[in-house]
Design a protein around this motif. Structure first.
Motif, mmCIF file in Angstrom:
data_model
loop_
_atom_site.group_PDB
_atom_site.id
_atom_site.type_symbol
_atom_site.label_atom_id
_atom_site.label_comp_id
_atom_site.label_asym_id
_atom_site.label_seq_id
_atom_site.Cartn_x
_atom_site.Cartn_y
_atom_site.Cartn_z
ATOM 1 N N ALA A 75 0.818 -1.217 0.000
ATOM 2 C CA ALA A 75 0.000 0.000 0.000
ATOM 3 C C ALA A 75 0.849 1.262 0.000
ATOM 4 C CB ALA A 75 -0.920 0.008 1.216
ATOM 5 N N SER A 76 2.148 1.142 0.307
ATOM 6 C CA SER A 76 2.968 2.324 0.560
ATOM 7 C C SER A 76 4.102 2.547 -0.430
ATOM 8 C CB SER A 76 3.565 2.238 1.974
ATOM 9 O OG SER A 76 2.567 1.995 2.946
ATOM 10 N N LEU A 77 4.570 1.499 -1.095
ATOM 11 C CA LEU A 77 5.734 1.622 -1.966
ATOM 12 C C LEU A 77 5.330 1.645 -3.436
ATOM 13 C CD1 LEU A 77 8.356 -0.743 -0.267
ATOM 14 C CD2 LEU A 77 7.799 1.645 0.241
ATOM 15 N N THR A 78 6.189 2.204 -4.272
ATOM 16 C CA THR A 78 5.922 2.272 -5.710
ATOM 17 C C THR A 78 6.161 0.918 -6.360
ATOM 18 O OG1 THR A 78 8.187 2.832 -6.339
ATOM 19 C CG2 THR A 78 6.740 4.662 -5.685
ATOM 20 N N PRO A 79 5.607 0.698 -7.558
ATOM 21 C CA PRO A 79 5.830 -0.577 -8.253
ATOM 22 C C PRO A 79 7.317 -0.881 -8.485
ATOM 23 C CG PRO A 79 4.001 0.577 -9.266
ATOM 24 C CD PRO A 79 4.599 1.534 -8.268
ATOM 25 N N ILE A 80 8.114 0.127 -8.795
ATOM 26 C CA ILE A 80 9.547 -0.115 -9.026
ATOM 27 C C ILE A 80 10.238 -0.487 -7.717
ATOM 28 C CG2 ILE A 80 11.724 0.967 -9.725
ATOM 29 C CD1 ILE A 80 10.184 2.577 -11.770
ATOM 30 N N GLU A 81 9.885 0.194 -6.642
ATOM 31 C CA GLU A 81 10.452 -0.175 -5.340
ATOM 32 C C GLU A 81 10.105 -1.623 -4.994
ATOM 33 O OE1 GLU A 81 10.696 3.483 -2.272
ATOM 34 O OE2 GLU A 81 8.677 3.123 -3.056
ATOM 35 N N ASN A 107 11.762 0.683 3.938
ATOM 36 C CA ASN A 107 10.750 0.497 4.984
ATOM 37 C C ASN A 107 10.459 1.751 5.795
ATOM 38 O OD1 ASN A 107 9.644 -2.445 5.727
ATOM 39 N ND2 ASN A 107 11.618 -2.658 4.693
ATOM 40 N N ARG A 108 11.145 2.852 5.509
ATOM 41 C CA ARG A 108 10.868 4.078 6.255
ATOM 42 C C ARG A 108 9.409 4.509 6.131
ATOM 43 N NH1 ARG A 108 16.255 7.374 4.233
ATOM 44 N NH2 ARG A 108 17.769 6.242 5.537
ATOM 45 N N ARG A 109 8.812 4.205 4.983
ATOM 46 C CA ARG A 109 7.428 4.623 4.747
ATOM 47 C C ARG A 109 6.421 3.501 5.002
ATOM 48 N NH1 ARG A 109 9.628 5.632 -0.106
ATOM 49 N NH2 ARG A 109 7.866 4.731 -1.212
ATOM 50 N N VAL A 110 6.898 2.360 5.506
ATOM 51 C CA VAL A 110 5.982 1.250 5.800
ATOM 52 C C VAL A 110 5.522 1.408 7.249
ATOM 53 C CG1 VAL A 110 5.673 -1.244 5.873
ATOM 54 C CG2 VAL A 110 7.133 -0.213 4.120
ATOM 55 N N ALA A 111 4.414 2.099 7.411
ATOM 56 C CA ALA A 111 3.884 2.401 8.735
ATOM 57 C C ALA A 111 2.367 2.375 8.673
ATOM 58 C CB ALA A 111 4.379 3.773 9.210
ATOM 59 N N GLY A 112 1.765 2.006 9.786
ATOM 60 C CA GLY A 112 0.313 1.941 9.835
ATOM 61 C C GLY A 112 -0.167 0.720 10.585
ATOM 62 N N LYS A 113 -1.372 0.283 10.266
ATOM 63 C CA LYS A 113 -2.006 -0.801 11.025
ATOM 64 C C LYS A 113 -2.769 -1.729 10.091
ATOM 65 C CE LYS A 113 -5.350 -1.354 14.845
ATOM 66 N NZ LYS A 113 -6.189 -0.600 15.814
ATOM 67 N N LYS A 145 -4.702 0.412 7.287
ATOM 68 C CA LYS A 145 -4.617 1.851 7.538
ATOM 69 C C LYS A 145 -3.161 2.301 7.400
ATOM 70 C CE LYS A 145 -8.598 1.806 10.657
ATOM 71 N NZ LYS A 145 -9.077 2.080 12.032
ATOM 72 N N PRO A 146 -2.720 2.578 6.162
ATOM 73 C CA PRO A 146 -1.335 3.021 5.977
ATOM 74 C C PRO A 146 -1.157 4.487 6.349
ATOM 75 C CG PRO A 146 -2.459 2.956 3.871
ATOM 76 C CD PRO A 146 -3.436 2.442 4.884
#
Length: 431
Positions: free
Chosen positions: A319-325, A360-366, A382-383
């Motif tokens: 839910a948080s990263l781009t397709p290339i990432e 993973n810096r932007r992988v946050a939520g529930k 809930k990202p």
């Protein structure tokens, strides 16, 4: 003395780092990685009787459900000194956390477990060896699996000049001979010819192998499972909510008709989640492993906590990263898993770790799951840094999704693709 144990293969001592007969005088101290099981208990007797050495038996608590007082008593009864280390926290920090950020599963199968614990046990062994100025480390790995690669490479890369003793491997001892040896020398072990499985357990997973499982047609021995209940014991519906920050779980909630529990100590949460989700029949993997030799073997893996945590991480990451990432990370995850499983940990793993830390810096939520008998479903996502439609264009956002731009984008960006398709048809007719 004919102990029934010695049967050295002709190539056992070809490697320079392997302890050879005559390398160590009588009375030499050997640091043994001691689980208290069949292999390592036989190793104590072998070192005492055949090598006339003393044994320092090192047991590491990696979250296995064992009576460590019994293991200590067994080591003492066999004539060894005993050293105990609780490394659960370090195990999580140094290895499990990396496995979570890298969704580390065996080729989309079970979460890695034993291959990770071998690394923290090796770390601990090297620390003890340095403290006591020991240069011989023994382990009970056989030549059948990957543990020889894992332990040998980990120890050799961490302690220069170490000599390694692997009595089971070097003497080509199979499990039946080990059981016979243990019975003849009154070594108390749980393995018998009727129940000859080899079980390895830590907080992240429980693995069952060998014995009747070597026959691929053998029925699932559900009576030997400890965490996953078949059929499920829990009825009704449970809920598991997992909160993440920077790709790691920070808070886990469990709830069912019996009440609710909340954990911020993740080591404690993992161990509780194993039995909670396992009671619903979650987390069993019946898998064909591939040894370093290429031989396929059947193993059972119980990993309820790891299954749910990695799944939640993967959902939130998607839910948080781009397709290339994501595509780049999936390739690197495979390389990391291969290194851990094979025991041939190339320094590239450090590079992959750094990539995973940044991604993973932007992988946050529930993420919340509903779990019922043998199944779990995503209840909510809930990202914090989501790239989903609502996060980007929801009513509280200032950006409008302009559908007028769709047709011009198709006109401009997909033109070469459409021409290639037409060219393909023309070229195919000329062949």
């Amino acid at each position: 003395m004919d102990s029934g144990f010695v049967g050295v293969g002709p190539g056992a001592y070809l490697a320079d780092y392997v302890l050879k007969p005559g390398d160590a005088p009588e009375g030499t101290a050997y640091l043994l990685l001691y689980s208290g099981g069949l292999d390592t208990s036989c190793c104590i007797k072998y070192i005492h009787d055949e090598l006339k050495g003393s044994v320092i038996a090192l047991t590491c608590d990696v979250g296995q459900d064992e009576n460590f007082d019994d293991i200590r008593s067994k080591a003492f009864a066999l004539g060894a000194e005993y050293v105990f280390k609780d490394v659960k926290s370090d195990f999580y920090t140094k290895y499990i956390s990396k496995a979570i950020r890298l969704n580390a599963c065996y080729f989309d199968g079970h979460p890695l477990a034993s291959s990770l614990s071998r690394q923290i046990v090796s770390d601990c062994a090297v620390e003890v060896a340095k403290q006591r100025d020991l240069r011989i480390i023994a382990h009970g790995a056989t030549g059948r699996g990957n543990d020889s690669f894992r332990f040998d490479n980990a120890l050799l890369s961490r302690l220069e000049g170490v000599k390694i003793l692997a009595p089971i491997r070097n003497n080509q001892i199979d499990r039946d001979r080990e059981i016979e040896f243990a019975q003849r020398h009154n070594i108390p072990v749980s393995a018998t010819r009727k129940s000859p499985y080899s079980v390895d357990e830590n907080m992240w997973g429980r693995e069952i192998e060998a014995g009747a499982l070597d026959d691929l047609s053998f029925s699932l021995p559900s009576e030997d499972l400890a965490w996953v209940k078949l059929p499920p014991l829990a009825s009704g519906q449970g809920r598991v909510s997992i909160e993440f920050d920077a790709g790691l779980p920070t808070r886990i909630e469990l709830g069912d008709e019996n009440g609710r529990a909340e954990f911020t100590n993740i080591v404690e949460a993992i161990m509780r989640l194993n039995t909670f989700a396992g009671a619903y029949g979650i987390g069993l993997h019946d898998h064909l492993e591939e040894r370093a030799s290429g031989v396929k073997v059947r193993e059972l893996h119980e990993s309820p906590a790891a299954t749910l945590i990695i799944r939640a991480h993967k959902i939130l990451e998607h839910a948080s990263l781009t397709p290339i990432e994501l595509s780049t990370k999936r390739y690197l995850e495979t390389r990391w898993v291969q290194s851990m499983v094979s025991g041939r940990a190339d320094p590239v793993v450090y590079c992959i770790d750094e990539f995973a830390n940044v991604a993973n810096r932007r992988v946050a939520g529930k993420v919340t799951f509903k779990i019922t008998a043998g199944q779990y479903f995503t209840d909510s996502i809930k990202p914090v840094y989501g790239l989903d439609f609502r996060s980007m264009y929801g009513e509280n956002q200032n950006v409008r999704y302009n559908q007028d731009l769709v047709a011009p984008a198709i006109e401009l960006m997909d033109g070469p693709m459409r021409q290639a398709l037409r060219n393909h048809e023309i070229a195919s007719k000329t062949v």
